[in-house]
Design an enzyme around this catalytic site. Structure first.
Site, PDB file in Angstrom:
ATOM      1  CG  ASN A 127      58.745 -25.361 -44.258  1.00 44.94           C
ATOM      2  OD1 ASN A 127      59.078 -25.961 -45.285  1.00 44.94           O
ATOM      3  ND2 ASN A 127      57.980 -24.273 -44.281  1.00 44.94           N
ATOM      4  CD1 TRP A 140      60.098 -19.902 -61.556  1.00 46.97           C
ATOM      5  CD2 TRP A 140      58.245 -20.822 -60.735  1.00 46.97           C
ATOM      6  NE1 TRP A 140      60.472 -21.038 -60.884  1.00 46.97           N
ATOM      7  CE2 TRP A 140      59.363 -21.626 -60.366  1.00 46.97           C
ATOM      8  CE3 TRP A 140      56.975 -21.211 -60.325  1.00 46.97           C
ATOM      9  CZ2 TRP A 140      59.216 -22.785 -59.608  1.00 46.97           C
ATOM     10  CZ3 TRP A 140      56.843 -22.367 -59.576  1.00 46.97           C
ATOM     11  CH2 TRP A 140      57.939 -23.148 -59.224  1.00 46.97           C
ATOM     12  CE1 TYR A 145      67.189 -22.137 -50.786  1.00 45.57           C
ATOM     13  CE2 TYR A 145      68.204 -23.558 -52.415  1.00 45.57           C
ATOM     14  CZ  TYR A 145      67.139 -23.252 -51.599  1.00 45.57           C
ATOM     15  OH  TYR A 145      66.037 -24.069 -51.577  1.00 45.57           O
ATOM     16  CG  ASP A 163      55.673 -17.425 -41.106  1.00 48.34           C
ATOM     17  OD1 ASP A 163      55.720 -18.369 -41.911  1.00 48.34           O
ATOM     18  OD2 ASP A 163      56.041 -16.272 -41.384  1.00 48.34           O
TER      19      ASP A 163
END
Length: 252
Positions: free
Chosen positions: A91, A199, A157, A38
């Site tokens: 990922n 959200w 994106y 990461d």
């Protein structure tokens, strides 16, 4: 019980949180050695520590997946620990805040394309020779429903995720003779630390994404279970496919 990934070693990017952490832990639970990578070295180390505490085998590395030297160093960490690779999960990814083209400056474009698409090229070139040397294996890349339609992201994106799907198809065709299978996971709305702030800022968007046939947003472990299937022999006849996992979002 036979572990589905016993004897295999996986290099997982974006492993410090969310889908990458869930994939790493599920792979380890099924017997794989996991190299958790990461940009944030601390969160990568936390993933590896969780796996080791659960009885698995994992090491970690911090790396900017766009940087060839940092990626090479991370690959070497896994080679030193486990000796080789059979599995790669591309990922790592970021959003572009759904910015349309005229609101996308060069810095945003280059960052999103770099993290989401260029990194798959850089990391795969570094890991794939070791997979081939091991006699074959799997390459799994995280794409998106934005690989098929517009509207789930902005210009950068959507372009990057269309690119991942094309990359996956060509990789599958070129390296099938080396016993390498390449496939992509195409999630819809998944509840992770990356999506949650959007959200929380716009609850109406969460209601929209929840109004799919499944009547919920996805969870990181939904993605992890699919990644396990694609990494295991259960999917041995699947090549170059983008597997949609969106609760029916593309049906609506």
């Amino acid at each position: 019980m036979t572990l589905k990934l016993a004897g295999r070693t996986a290099f997982v990017t974006g492993a410090g949180s969310g889908m990458g952490r869930a994939i790493s832990r599920r792979f380890a639970a099924e017997g794989a050695n996991v190299v958790a990578v990461d940009l944030n070295a601390e969160t990568a180390a936390e993933t590896a520590a969780a796996i080791n505490a659960e009885g698995g085998a994992s090491v970690s590395a911090g790396a900017d997946v766009r940087d060839r030297e940092q990626v090479a160093a991370a690959v070497q960490v896994g080679l030193d620990a486990f000796g080789g690779y059979t599995t790669l999960v591309n990922n790592a990814g970021i959003f572009d805040n759904q910015a349309p083209l005229l609101e996308t400056d060069d810095a945003l474009w280059e960052r999103v394309i770099g993290v989401n698409l260029l990194s798959a090229y850089v990391v795969t070139k570094a890991v794939l020779p070791h997979i081939i040397a091991a006699g074959g294996g799997t390459v799994i890349s995280t794409a998106s429903v934005a690989s098929f339609v517009a509207g789930s992201g902005g210009a950068a994106y959507t372009t990057s995720k269309h690119g991942i799907l094309g990359f996956t198809k060509q990789l599958a065709l070129d390296y099938a003779p080396h016993n390498v299978r390449a496939n992509a996971i195409c999630p819809g709305a998944i509840d992770t630390g990356l999506t949650r702030p959007f959200w929380e800022a716009d609850p109406a968007s969460l209601e929209l994404f929840s109004a799919v046939p499944a009547k919920r947003v996805g969870e990181a472990d939904d993605i992890a279970r699919l990644a396990l299937f694609l990494a295991s022999d259960d999917s041995s006849f699947i090549y170059g496919t983008g597997v949609v996992i969106d609760g029916g979002f593309l049906l609506t």
